[in-house]
Design a protein around this motif. Structure first.
Motif, PDB file in Angstrom:
ATOM      1  N   UNK A  50       0.835  -1.212   0.000  1.00 53.64           N
ATOM      2  CA  UNK A  50       0.000   0.000   0.000  1.00 53.64           C
ATOM      3  C   UNK A  50       0.869   1.262   0.000  1.00 53.64           C
ATOM      4  N   UNK A  51       1.972   1.226   0.764  1.00 56.18           N
ATOM      5  CA  UNK A  51       2.886   2.374   0.804  1.00 56.18           C
ATOM      6  C   UNK A  51       3.500   2.599  -0.579  1.00 56.18           C
ATOM      7  N   UNK A  52       3.915   1.510  -1.213  1.00 58.01           N
ATOM      8  CA  UNK A  52       4.578   1.619  -2.520  1.00 58.01           C
ATOM      9  C   UNK A  52       3.613   2.118  -3.591  1.00 58.01           C
ATOM     10  N   UNK A  53       2.377   1.620  -3.575  1.00 58.18           N
ATOM     11  CA  UNK A  53       1.416   2.061  -4.589  1.00 58.18           C
ATOM     12  C   UNK A  53       1.142   3.561  -4.447  1.00 58.18           C
ATOM     13  N   UNK A  54       1.015   4.021  -3.227  1.00 62.91           N
ATOM     14  CA  UNK A  54       0.786   5.457  -3.005  1.00 62.91           C
ATOM     15  C   UNK A  54       1.977   6.276  -3.526  1.00 62.91           C
ATOM     16  N   UNK A  55       3.189   5.764  -3.307  1.00 63.94           N
ATOM     17  CA  UNK A  55       4.376   6.459  -3.814  1.00 63.94           C
ATOM     18  C   UNK A  55       4.343   6.559  -5.343  1.00 63.94           C
ATOM     19  N   UNK A  56       3.973   5.459  -5.994  1.00 63.72           N
ATOM     20  CA  UNK A  56       3.908   5.466  -7.464  1.00 63.72           C
ATOM     21  C   UNK A  56       2.885   6.482  -7.961  1.00 63.72           C
ATOM     22  N   UNK A  57       1.700   6.487  -7.342  1.00 60.07           N
ATOM     23  CA  UNK A  57       0.649   7.434  -7.739  1.00 60.07           C
ATOM     24  C   UNK A  57       1.147   8.863  -7.559  1.00 60.07           C
ATOM     25  N   UNK A  58       1.798   9.121  -6.433  1.00 62.84           N
ATOM     26  CA  UNK A  58       2.296  10.466  -6.146  1.00 62.84           C
ATOM     27  C   UNK A  58       3.369  10.887  -7.149  1.00 62.84           C
ATOM     28  N   UNK A  59       4.316   9.992  -7.402  1.00 63.39           N
ATOM     29  CA  UNK A  59       5.402  10.291  -8.351  1.00 63.39           C
ATOM     30  C   UNK A  59       4.875  10.591  -9.747  1.00 63.39           C
ATOM     31  N   UNK A  60       3.970   9.724 -10.209  1.00 64.32           N
ATOM     32  CA  UNK A  60       3.552   9.793 -11.614  1.00 64.32           C
ATOM     33  C   UNK A  60       2.448  10.811 -11.884  1.00 64.32           C
ATOM     34  N   UNK A  61       1.580  11.065 -10.899  1.00 61.40           N
ATOM     35  CA  UNK A  61       0.389  11.869 -11.192  1.00 61.40           C
ATOM     36  C   UNK A  61       0.385  13.267 -10.584  1.00 61.40           C
ATOM     37  N   UNK A  62       1.178  13.521  -9.524  1.00 64.41           N
ATOM     38  CA  UNK A  62       1.151  14.886  -8.962  1.00 64.41           C
ATOM     39  C   UNK A  62       1.709  15.961  -9.904  1.00 64.41           C
ATOM     40  N   UNK A  63       2.566  15.619 -10.906  1.00 63.75           N
ATOM     41  CA  UNK A  63       2.941  16.681 -11.845  1.00 63.75           C
ATOM     42  C   UNK A  63       1.743  17.264 -12.606  1.00 63.75           C
ATOM     43  N   UNK A  64       0.607  16.556 -12.579  1.00 61.97           N
ATOM     44  CA  UNK A  64      -0.585  17.006 -13.321  1.00 61.97           C
ATOM     45  C   UNK A  64      -1.719  17.426 -12.382  1.00 61.97           C
ATOM     46  N   UNK A  65      -1.452  17.456 -11.061  1.00 67.88           N
ATOM     47  CA  UNK A  65      -2.470  17.798 -10.064  1.00 67.88           C
ATOM     48  C   UNK A  65      -2.026  19.042  -9.301  1.00 67.88           C
ATOM     49  N   UNK A  66      -3.001  19.757  -8.740  1.00 65.74           N
ATOM     50  CA  UNK A  66      -2.624  20.925  -7.934  1.00 65.74           C
ATOM     51  C   UNK A  66      -2.233  20.506  -6.521  1.00 65.74           C
ATOM     52  N   UNK A  67      -2.672  19.305  -6.095  1.00 62.86           N
ATOM     53  CA  UNK A  67      -2.386  18.850  -4.730  1.00 62.86           C
ATOM     54  C   UNK A  67      -2.656  17.360  -4.641  1.00 62.86           C
ATOM     55  N   UNK A  68      -2.208  16.764  -3.527  1.00 63.35           N
ATOM     56  CA  UNK A  68      -2.517  15.356  -3.270  1.00 63.35           C
ATOM     57  C   UNK A  68      -2.992  15.220  -1.830  1.00 63.35           C
ATOM     58  N   UNK A  69      -4.013  14.379  -1.635  1.00 57.71           N
ATOM     59  CA  UNK A  69      -4.520  14.051  -0.299  1.00 57.71           C
ATOM     60  C   UNK A  69      -4.007  12.677   0.087  1.00 57.71           C
TER      61      UNK A  69
END
Length: 328
Positions: A50-69
């Motif tokens: 679960x920790x690793x999947x969240x890291x992947x989502x954060x790495x790959x998708x936050x460049x296109x988001x204004x923020x992450x929860x």
């Protein structure tokens, strides 16, 4: 119009684009995400997956988001690898609720406080509240007092308070039913009215859309609970029920339906100020990650996940209103 302190205003700007629209990514799921990963994997079960999947989502998708929860239990490593341009919201509630107890009562993470979340880098604190506007007064009074406490903590730390409200009907567990679809507008709108009151010190409401789009004429091939005109009127009524900035949650619907819903909201006269969109963006990436490993999950996020966010951002540009218009 609401008044924000200098610090709260600066924090909200970090969570938004330059036009005052929030296009944030939510991956604060805990128990439900663990189950999703475990369903496709023997090797990724448990905390590490679960920790690793969240890291992947954060790495790959936050460049296109204004923020992450994110949540502080499994998500803080993902906060460290987010895009430098993405703000950080952190959840303060325990995940889920006790299904054996009456009232879906709120509960805080015992080892965290707003002070500690802020020290961990949060730009804002999010709390999820399950709420039935028509439930027993004693239960709702308990929830009102609880939210006053959280709001007071956020005031003390001078950090924005995002309140996420998930409505339900204590008399009907089936939220996918036509009978619930008929009462949903009342449940959602009354909850918004209540928590827009000043004693809660809420800065941004994170809410459901006021109808079940699967029962709106023209959006379903099955039976309907509302005509298009009725649904549009509920979106307008919802928007007029609060002076606070408010953003929509995706509630696990498909990316396509969520985008169509936002267009419909705009056409209906809703002045919503963005989204905090979770599963609609990334849920179909769990299976390749769990079944075929990290690289498969990353490839899905780089392709379909990115596409989902970019399409959503395009819709937001056309449909969301600026929260700048609601604050002074």
């Amino acid at each position: 119009m609401i008044e924000l302190t200098k610090n709260k205003l600066a924090a909200l700007k970090r969570l938004s684009d330059e036009n005052g629209v929030i296009g944030a990514l939510a991956i604060d799921q805990r128990g439900s995400l663990k189950k999703m990963i475990a369903a496709g994997s023997a090797s990724h079960v448990g905390d590490e997956g679960i920790i690793r999947f969240k890291e992947l989502v954060s790495e790959e998708l936050t460049p296109f988001s204004t923020a992450i929860l994110l949540d502080p239990e499994y998500g803080l490593p993902a906060a460290k690898v987010r895009s430098r341009d993405a703000g950080l919201l952190v959840a303060y509630e325990k995940t889920g609720y006790d299904a054996t107890a009456v009232g879906r009562l709120p509960d805080l993470l015992p080892e965290w406080s707003v002070k500690r979340l802020k020290e961990a880098g949060a730009d804002a604190v999010k709390f999820l509240l399950y709420y039935d506007a028509d439930e027993d007064k004693k239960i709702n009074d308990y929830k009102h007092v609880y939210m006053e406490r959280v709001g007071s903590e956020c005031v003390a730390e001078d950090i924005p308070f995002f309140l996420e409200i998930v409505s339900y009907d204590a008399e009907n567990d089936n939220v996918k039913s036509k009978s619930y679809a008929k009462v949903k507008p009342h449940k959602v709108i009354e909850a918004m009215r209540e928590f827009s009151k000043p004693q809660y010190n809420v800065d941004v409401l994170k809410v459901e859309v006021p109808v079940d789009m699967n029962f709106v004429e023209g959006y379903t091939e099955g039976e309907t609970a509302y005509s298009k005109e009725e649904a549009a009127a509920y979106f307008k009524e919802q928007s007029e029920a609060t002076e606070l900035p408010f953003i929509f949650l995706s509630a696990g619907v498909s990316a396509e339906l969520f985008q169509e819903t936002l267009k419909f909201a705009k056409e209906s006269g809703s002045t919503f100020n963005g989204v905090l969109c979770g599963r609609a963006t990334w849920k179909d990436g769990v299976a390749p990650f769990a079944t075929d490993g990290e690289q498969a999950g990353r490839t899905w996020l780089q392709d379909t996940g990115k596409k989902n966010i970019e399409e959503l951002n395009g819709v937001l540009k056309e449909s969301a209103s600026s929260w700048f218009d609601k604050v002074k």
